[in-house]
Write a protein that holds these residues in place. Structure first.
Motif, PDB file in Angstrom:
ATOM      1  N   THR A 192     -14.086 -85.836  66.898  1.00 32.15           N
ATOM      2  CA  THR A 192     -15.190 -86.245  67.582  1.00 32.15           C
ATOM      3  C   THR A 192     -15.959 -84.992  68.039  1.00 32.15           C
ATOM      4  N   ILE A 193     -17.033 -84.616  67.660  1.00 32.75           N
ATOM      5  CA  ILE A 193     -17.852 -83.395  68.009  1.00 32.75           C
ATOM      6  C   ILE A 193     -18.396 -83.337  69.490  1.00 32.75           C
ATOM      7  N   MET A 194     -18.201 -82.336  70.264  1.00 26.38           N
ATOM      8  CA  MET A 194     -18.775 -82.635  71.846  1.00 26.38           C
ATOM      9  C   MET A 194     -19.437 -81.336  71.855  1.00 26.38           C
ATOM     10  N   ALA A 195     -20.422 -81.449  72.982  1.00 35.63           N
ATOM     11  CA  ALA A 195     -21.362 -80.257  73.500  1.00 35.63           C
ATOM     12  C   ALA A 195     -20.280 -79.332  74.403  1.00 35.63           C
ATOM     13  N   ARG A 196     -20.292 -78.336  74.083  1.00 36.43           N
ATOM     14  CA  ARG A 196     -19.545 -77.080  74.765  1.00 36.43           C
ATOM     15  C   ARG A 196     -20.323 -76.923  76.345  1.00 36.43           C
ATOM     16  N   LEU A 218     -24.214 -78.998  62.786  1.00 44.10           N
ATOM     17  CA  LEU A 218     -24.700 -80.180  62.801  1.00 44.10           C
ATOM     18  C   LEU A 218     -25.908 -80.407  63.893  1.00 44.10           C
ATOM     19  N   ALA A 219     -26.039 -79.496  64.915  1.00 44.68           N
ATOM     20  CA  ALA A 219     -27.080 -79.635  65.911  1.00 44.68           C
ATOM     21  C   ALA A 219     -27.140 -78.210  66.371  1.00 44.68           C
ATOM     22  N   ALA A 256     -19.857 -86.665  73.697  1.00 44.32           N
ATOM     23  CA  ALA A 256     -19.785 -86.888  72.319  1.00 44.32           C
ATOM     24  C   ALA A 256     -20.932 -86.982  71.414  1.00 44.32           C
ATOM     25  N   LEU A 257     -21.231 -85.801  70.502  1.00 39.66           N
ATOM     26  CA  LEU A 257     -22.367 -86.101  69.766  1.00 39.66           C
ATOM     27  C   LEU A 257     -22.511 -86.669  68.399  1.00 39.66           C
ATOM     28  N   PHE A 258     -21.243 -86.229  67.646  1.00 40.24           N
ATOM     29  CA  PHE A 258     -21.090 -86.980  66.225  1.00 40.24           C
ATOM     30  C   PHE A 258     -19.605 -87.501  66.169  1.00 40.24           C
ATOM     31  N   GLU A 259     -19.369 -88.259  65.177  1.00 39.33           N
ATOM     32  CA  GLU A 259     -17.891 -88.732  64.835  1.00 39.33           C
ATOM     33  C   GLU A 259     -17.975 -88.569  63.178  1.00 39.33           C
ATOM     34  N   ILE A 260     -17.065 -87.863  62.933  1.00 37.36           N
ATOM     35  CA  ILE A 260     -16.934 -87.265  61.650  1.00 37.36           C
ATOM     36  C   ILE A 260     -15.512 -87.843  61.206  1.00 37.36           C
ATOM     37  N   ALA A 261     -15.535 -88.179  59.728  1.00 36.87           N
ATOM     38  CA  ALA A 261     -14.179 -88.699  59.316  1.00 36.87           C
ATOM     39  C   ALA A 261     -14.014 -88.177  57.680  1.00 36.87           C
TER      40      ALA A 261
END
Length: 419
Positions: A192-196, A218-219, A256-261
């Protein structure tokens, strides 16, 4: 005692265009005071419903007797049309079946005044018959064809109709269980990619479904704390499953910005109900089939999860699939066939070879361009093949494609009379 359609069965019958076109003739040889007589003669129906074959005043009536027991040969002796006791002669019958198998039956005196054979005459009752008898010292010999369940199909016609044969041989019968399940990402291979830091989202570089590499941006977010941009990157390679970010939107810290698998390998979670779970063990073969397009892939069962779902009372059996092409998609329903055990069988045929004939199971054997029905005793089976316990031998050529056409040809020819 019941006589098994003797007038028809032992008078011979065959398929149209087949080797039985000249059925029903007896070639007789008589030796004695009247000399040698060699000609064709029809066998008349006798008092017991069998076929009567006569030479120089002596006659043998032959039938196949069935009284609820396995069929056996039975014969009666005559002189000048009058019945004789069984002690007045001897009878030996040789049956030659399609393919050359030979059966010899020596008939002995019975209490009911007939001569009876000890050996069973198995179905089909289709053979070349040779009778060697002696009555009052007079040797007699009769030969004729008695065919049933048989037809001839020219090779070119069989080829055009798609009739195919294969040799009966050994195989493995699988004990298999069918079940359904879902595809899920492998745990530990998702991120799960989150904003810091909080701030407006200035740029997005990935869409749902994109494949990304580890470290890829990713952003881009402008930090409210430093008023400078920072890149949001993925720590793993994989596929973007979801995105909760939009350009111009404001990200909060930890959002949470992105879900990567990583979907290069995917789990197959199969739902096992009741006693089926007791038969499964890690390492057994599994064939998984996509319901969307029917594509199947082999794998092995990895583990049986310890818990049981409260609502469904099912247990999860898990396997993994290689998903390098990405066509196995998380959340998709699949069906699976788990092979619990494979048992060897001496003789197996494909299920496509089986037909129902006279209310029983049968296959069709080919010798040259002649096809003949063979009643069979079946054993274990799976969804592809079945064990044959009796009825055919290893190496026999059995029709495995378009067998129903052979059955239809025999039935329409009248070569499949009932007993």
């Amino acid at each position: 005692m019941l006589i098994c359609a003797a007038a028809l069965l032992l008078a011979g019958c065959g398929g149209a265009g087949g080797p039985a076109e000249e059925h029903g003739h007896a070639h007789e040889e008589g030796h004695g005071e009247a000399g040698h007589d060699d000609h064709d003669a029809e066998g008349a129906e006798g008092a017991h419903g069998g076929r009567v074959l006569e030479s120089h005043g002596r006659a043998v009536e032959l039938a196949i007797a069935e009284d609820g027991a396995p069929p056996r040969l039975q014969a009666w002796l005559y002189r000048d049309g009058q019945p004789l006791p069984p002690e007045a002669g001897r009878v030996e019958v040789t049956l030659t079946r399609l393919g050359g198998a030979v059966e010899r039956h020596l008939l002995s005196a019975q209490a009911d005044g007939s001569l009876g054979g000890a050996g069973v005459v198995a179905e089909p009752h289709s053979f070349d018959v040779l009778i060697e008898a002696t009555i009052d010292g007079q040797p007699l010999r009769f030969a004729y064809e008695s065919y049933e369940g048989r037809t001839r199909i020219e090779p070119a016609i069989a080829e055009e109709a798609g009739i195919r044969v294969a040799a009966v041989g050994p195989g493995l019968i699988a004990d298999e269980h069918e079940m359904q399940g879902l595809l899920t990402p492998v745990e530990g291979r998702t991120a799960t990619i989150m904003a810091r830091f909080p701030g407006p989202i200035r740029r997005l570089d990935a869409q749902v479904g994109d494949r990304v590499r580890a470290g890829q941006r990713l952003a881009t977010i402008e930090s409210n704390l430093s008023l400078t941009d920072y890149a949001v990157t993925t720590p793993i390679a994989g596929t973007v499953l979801s995105r909760q970010a939009t350009v111009g939107g404001v990200a909060s810290e930890g959002m949470a910005l992105f879900e990567i698998a990583d979907l290069s390998t995917i789990w197959v979670d199969l739902h096992v109900f009741g006693a089926d779970a007791q038969h499964l063990r890690p390492g057994v073969p599994v064939t998984v089939t996509r319901m969307s397009d029917g594509v199947a892939a082999p794998t092995v069962l990895e583990r049986i999860l310890p818990g049981t779902a409260t609502a469904s009372q099912s247990t999860v059996a898990r396997a993994s699939l290689d998903n390098a092409d990405g066509l196995w998609r998380p959340g998709s329903a699949v069906r699976a066939r788990i092979t619990v055990e494979q048992q060897p069988a001496e003789r197996v045929v494909p299920l496509s070879a089986l037909q129902t004939f006279r209310g029983g199971d049968a296959v069709f054997v080919r010798v040259g361009d002649v096809y003949e029905v063979r009643p069979v005793e079946l054993g274990k089976r799976d969804d592809r093949q079945v064990e044959i316990r009796a009825g055919v031998a290893t190496g026999d050529s059995v029709v495995v494609e378009q067998s129903y056409l052979v059955k239809a040809d025999i039935e329409k020819s009248g070569a499949a009379h009932e007993h």
